[in-house]
Design a protein around this motif. Structure first.
Motif, PDB file in Angstrom:
ATOM      1  N   LEU A   2       0.827  -1.206   0.000  1.00 44.07           N
ATOM      2  CA  LEU A   2       0.000   0.000   0.000  1.00 44.07           C
ATOM      3  C   LEU A   2       0.861   1.255   0.000  1.00 44.07           C
ATOM      4  N   ALA A   3       2.004   1.204   0.687  1.00 49.01           N
ATOM      5  CA  ALA A   3       2.916   2.341   0.671  1.00 49.01           C
ATOM      6  C   ALA A   3       3.471   2.567  -0.728  1.00 49.01           C
ATOM      7  N   TYR A   4       3.795   1.480  -1.439  1.00 51.16           N
ATOM      8  CA  TYR A   4       4.249   1.615  -2.826  1.00 51.16           C
ATOM      9  C   TYR A   4       3.145   2.212  -3.702  1.00 51.16           C
ATOM     10  N   LEU A   5       1.901   1.755  -3.492  1.00 54.95           N
ATOM     11  CA  LEU A   5       0.787   2.285  -4.268  1.00 54.95           C
ATOM     12  C   LEU A   5       0.608   3.776  -4.010  1.00 54.95           C
ATOM     13  N   GLY A   6       0.656   4.173  -2.741  1.00 53.28           N
ATOM     14  CA  GLY A   6       0.527   5.585  -2.415  1.00 53.28           C
ATOM     15  C   GLY A   6       1.656   6.413  -2.995  1.00 53.28           C
ATOM     16  N   THR A   7       2.878   5.874  -2.938  1.00 51.29           N
ATOM     17  CA  THR A   7       4.030   6.582  -3.492  1.00 51.29           C
ATOM     18  C   THR A   7       3.917   6.712  -5.006  1.00 51.29           C
ATOM     19  N   LEU A   8       3.342   5.708  -5.656  1.00 51.39           N
ATOM     20  CA  LEU A   8       3.116   5.770  -7.103  1.00 51.39           C
ATOM     21  C   LEU A   8       2.138   6.883  -7.462  1.00 51.39           C
ATOM     22  N   ALA A   9       1.121   7.082  -6.624  1.00 52.46           N
ATOM     23  CA  ALA A   9       0.066   8.043  -6.948  1.00 52.46           C
ATOM     24  C   ALA A   9       0.384   9.469  -6.513  1.00 52.46           C
ATOM     25  N   VAL A  10       1.235   9.651  -5.508  1.00 54.98           N
ATOM     26  CA  VAL A  10       1.491  10.990  -4.974  1.00 54.98           C
ATOM     27  C   VAL A  10       2.016  11.969  -6.023  1.00 54.98           C
ATOM     28  N   ALA A  17       0.366   6.548  11.693  1.00 52.57           N
ATOM     29  CA  ALA A  17       0.652   6.681  10.262  1.00 52.57           C
ATOM     30  C   ALA A  17      -0.626   6.709   9.441  1.00 52.57           C
ATOM     31  N   ARG A  18      -1.579   5.866   9.794  1.00 52.44           N
ATOM     32  CA  ARG A  18      -2.800   5.765   8.984  1.00 52.44           C
ATOM     33  C   ARG A  18      -3.580   7.068   8.980  1.00 52.44           C
ATOM     34  N   ARG A  19      -3.814   7.646  10.154  1.00 52.96           N
ATOM     35  CA  ARG A  19      -4.592   8.877  10.236  1.00 52.96           C
ATOM     36  C   ARG A  19      -3.866  10.045   9.573  1.00 52.96           C
ATOM     37  N   MET A  20      -2.569  10.133   9.792  1.00 57.65           N
ATOM     38  CA  MET A  20      -1.816  11.230   9.210  1.00 57.65           C
ATOM     39  C   MET A  20      -1.809  11.136   7.689  1.00 57.65           C
ATOM     40  N   TRP A  21      -1.623   9.923   7.184  1.00 62.64           N
ATOM     41  CA  TRP A  21      -1.597   9.710   5.738  1.00 62.64           C
ATOM     42  C   TRP A  21      -2.955  10.062   5.133  1.00 62.64           C
ATOM     43  N   ALA A  22      -4.032   9.632   5.769  1.00 65.25           N
ATOM     44  CA  ALA A  22      -5.374   9.939   5.267  1.00 65.25           C
ATOM     45  C   ALA A  22      -5.633  11.448   5.285  1.00 65.25           C
ATOM     46  N   ALA A  23      -5.181  12.130   6.342  1.00 66.21           N
ATOM     47  CA  ALA A  23      -5.366  13.578   6.416  1.00 66.21           C
ATOM     48  C   ALA A  23      -4.587  14.279   5.305  1.00 66.21           C
ATOM     49  N   GLY A  24      -3.337  13.830   5.073  1.00 67.19           N
ATOM     50  CA  GLY A  24      -2.543  14.436   4.009  1.00 67.19           C
ATOM     51  C   GLY A  24      -3.169  14.234   2.639  1.00 67.19           C
ATOM     52  N   ALA A  25      -3.667  13.018   2.374  1.00 67.70           N
ATOM     53  CA  ALA A  25      -4.308  12.749   1.088  1.00 67.70           C
ATOM     54  C   ALA A  25      -5.569  13.586   0.920  1.00 67.70           C
ATOM     55  N   SER A  26      -6.319  13.782   2.004  1.00 67.30           N
ATOM     56  CA  SER A  26      -7.529  14.606   1.925  1.00 67.30           C
ATOM     57  C   SER A  26      -7.185  16.051   1.584  1.00 67.30           C
ATOM     58  N   LEU A  27      -6.105  16.562   2.136  1.00 70.06           N
ATOM     59  CA  LEU A  27      -5.670  17.919   1.797  1.00 70.06           C
ATOM     60  C   LEU A  27      -5.268  18.014   0.323  1.00 70.06           C
ATOM     61  N   LEU A  28      -4.644  16.965  -0.202  1.00 69.18           N
ATOM     62  CA  LEU A  28      -4.274  16.959  -1.614  1.00 69.18           C
ATOM     63  C   LEU A  28      -5.513  16.966  -2.509  1.00 69.18           C
ATOM     64  N   ALA A  88      -7.971  12.937  -8.516  1.00 74.29           N
ATOM     65  CA  ALA A  88      -8.212  11.489  -8.572  1.00 74.29           C
ATOM     66  C   ALA A  88      -6.981  10.716  -8.105  1.00 74.29           C
ATOM     67  N   PHE A  89      -5.793  11.174  -8.491  1.00 69.72           N
ATOM     68  CA  PHE A  89      -4.567  10.542  -7.993  1.00 69.72           C
ATOM     69  C   PHE A  89      -4.490  10.661  -6.468  1.00 69.72           C
ATOM     70  N   ALA A  90      -4.848  11.833  -5.944  1.00 70.09           N
ATOM     71  CA  ALA A  90      -4.844  12.013  -4.490  1.00 70.09           C
ATOM     72  C   ALA A  90      -5.878  11.097  -3.837  1.00 70.09           C
ATOM     73  N   GLY A  91      -6.999  10.868  -4.520  1.00 71.70           N
ATOM     74  CA  GLY A  91      -7.991   9.932  -4.005  1.00 71.70           C
ATOM     75  C   GLY A  91      -7.447   8.519  -3.911  1.00 71.70           C
ATOM     76  N   LEU A  92      -6.581   8.139  -4.852  1.00 72.13           N
ATOM     77  CA  LEU A  92      -5.939   6.831  -4.788  1.00 72.13           C
ATOM     78  C   LEU A  92      -5.009   6.737  -3.579  1.00 72.13           C
ATOM     79  N   VAL A  93      -4.323   7.843  -3.275  1.00 66.69           N
ATOM     80  CA  VAL A  93      -3.498   7.881  -2.062  1.00 66.69           C
ATOM     81  C   VAL A  93      -4.378   7.705  -0.825  1.00 66.69           C
TER      82      VAL A  93
END
Length: 466
Positions: free
Chosen positions: A285-293, A346-357, A449-454
């Motif tokens: 999942l980290a690789y997937l998020g890094t791919l989409a960021v 990590a989960r909450r912070m990552w979700a918050a960052g993706a929501s801001l994106l 949409a990419f941020a939504g994938l993150v």
């Protein structure tokens, strides 16, 4: 490791407050060198893009020739990252790190003196090879210097901040030098940084022991050719329709080669990338998020640079200043990111960052020529900068946790390769959508949409992080 945690007083409840990790002494110096290399590599992209119009005029480059100034670097960098990570594991990470920095710096000096477009393209390929050696070895050195926990998270956060600061400085310097001087001066900005890193690295970085093994020639060749073909096809997709053979053929060839690479690696005695890296759900999942960021941010520089200069007639330096709030916000947020991650997980912070994106990109999707910068652009840039800082740290921590000593280089190579391919995928998708929708609004929706994938990757992470 010299991550020192001071003694904390005991509270009335009988529990000591959570200690804040501090990075001191030789470890701080080592982090400075690693972060400096990361910043130098990140600085190169805005430098080249801002200097590209001057290169075309000074060397008589065509549009295709100018694109190869970018593509030659990307092909060498993306194609050799896995080999670079494996080389550090086998030969010693400091040794490979310094070799990469030396190659990168020498190429940066030569490109500023390039007498022709052909020479410039060749030098850019050499520079990409140097970055492919330095980047994964630098991250692997960080992992070996700082054990898992608060110290490593703080080190990753500071590296992220240094990269953002270098982007901000690069935008200003490149814009100023382009406006006041020659494009050749702009291309020499990496040279002093590279020389300083080469001088300090032997003094502050510990060499890792060499490991017995071989390079897995078949895996190295397949990974290099597959990644290069995929990146090349995606860069062509930014100019040509996806149905064009020069796009679909190269993308398809890259996908086939990488599939063969995966099959070969499962049978190899000493694979260039350990299959165990992909057995962990959170790491995948980290690789997937890094791919989409990258796709969630690349449209900001790509579209807004043209919007400011073409629609408003701003010069290069004014455009650089207008984009500055994004990397500045990212740097400020990254400094506090380790503490926020420790409290929220990590989960909450990552979700918050993706929501801001997501929010920042949707905000920019409504931008029109009549809108003011302060009300319609600045808030979105702040959201995107904070979102990036809150997305990078959790993904990097999840992707690099639980690696053994002999896997750090390979793991770092995979993380860098995924990020490079993600940048190419993002740019190709954004240009394709914007060309069919007739404007940048569609491009920013695609970035959302990419941020939504993150955000989806963050939601699927099992726990609070290791």
């Amino acid at each position: 490791m010299t991550v020192q945690v001071p003694q904390q007083p005991v509270t009335r409840a009988g529990k000591a407050p959570a200690p804040r990790p501090r990075i001191r002494g030789r470890s701080a110096a080592a982090l400075g060198v690693i972060a400096g290399c990361n910043a130098m590599i990140q600085l190169d992209d805005p430098i080249v893009n801002i200097a590209l119009p001057g290169m075309r005029e000074g060397l008589g480059l065509s549009a295709v020739g100018a694109s190869w100034v970018i593509n030659a670097y990307l092909l060498a960098f993306g194609g050799l990252l896995l080999l670079g990570g494996r080389a550090g594991d086998l030969l010693g990470r400091r040794r490979v790190f310094m070799a990469g920095v030396a190659l990168f710096t020498a190429a940066a000096a030569l490109r500023g003196l390039a007498p022709s477009g052909e020479v410039l393209v060749g030098v850019r390929a050499v520079q990409g090879a140097g970055a492919a050696l330095a980047a994964p070895s630098g991250l692997a050195l960080l992992l070996s210097t700082f054990a898992e926990g608060g110290g490593r998270k703080r080190a990753i956060a500071l590296c992220t901040a240094a990269g953002a600061v270098s982007t901000a400085g690069g935008l200003l310097l490149a814009g100023a030098l382009t406006s006041l001087g020659s494009w050749r001066w702009v291309l020499l900005l990496d040279v002093p940084a590279g020389l300083a890193i080469l001088g300090l690295a032997p003094l502050v970085l510990d060499e890792t022991p060499r490991r017995r093994g071989r390079f897995d020639a078949a895996g190295a060749l397949l990974s290099a050719l597959g990644a290069a073909a995929l990146v090349y096809g995606l860069t062509r997709a930014a100019e040509l329709p996806w149905s064009e053979p020069r796009v679909a053929g190269w993308v398809g060839a890259g996908a086939v080669l990488l599939a063969v690479f995966a099959a070969v690696e499962r049978r190899a005695r000493q694979p260039i990338v350990a299959p165990r890296l992909f057995a962990d759900r959170d790491r995948l999942l980290a690789y997937l998020g890094t791919l989409a960021v990258p796709g969630s941010l690349i449209g900001t520089y790509f579209f807004l640079s043209q919007f400011f200069q073409r629609q408003h007639g701003w010069p290069a330096f004014a455009t650089a200043c207008a984009l500055l709030p994004l990397p500045v916000t990212m740097a400020v947020t990254a400094v506090a990111a380790a503490r926020v991650e420790r409290r929220a997980g990590a989960r909450r912070m990552w979700a918050a960052g993706a929501s801001l994106l997501v929010a920042g990109n949707l905000w920019l999707a409504t931008l029109s020529v009549r809108d003011s910068y302060a009300a319609s652009v600045l808030p979105a840039l702040v959201l995107l900068g904070a979102g990036m800082a809150c997305s990078v740290l959790p993904a990097t921590v999840l992707a690099t946790s639980g690696l053994s000593g002999g896997e750090a280089g390979g793991g770092a190579g995979v993380l860098n390769a995924v990020q490079t391919v993600g940048g190419s995928v993002g740019l190709a998708a954004l240009v394709t959508v914007s060309s069919h929708t007739g404007g940048m609004a569609g491009g920013f929706v695609t970035s959302a949409a990419f941020a939504g994938l993150v955000l989806l990757a963050a939601a699927l992470v099992r726990g609070r992080g290791r």
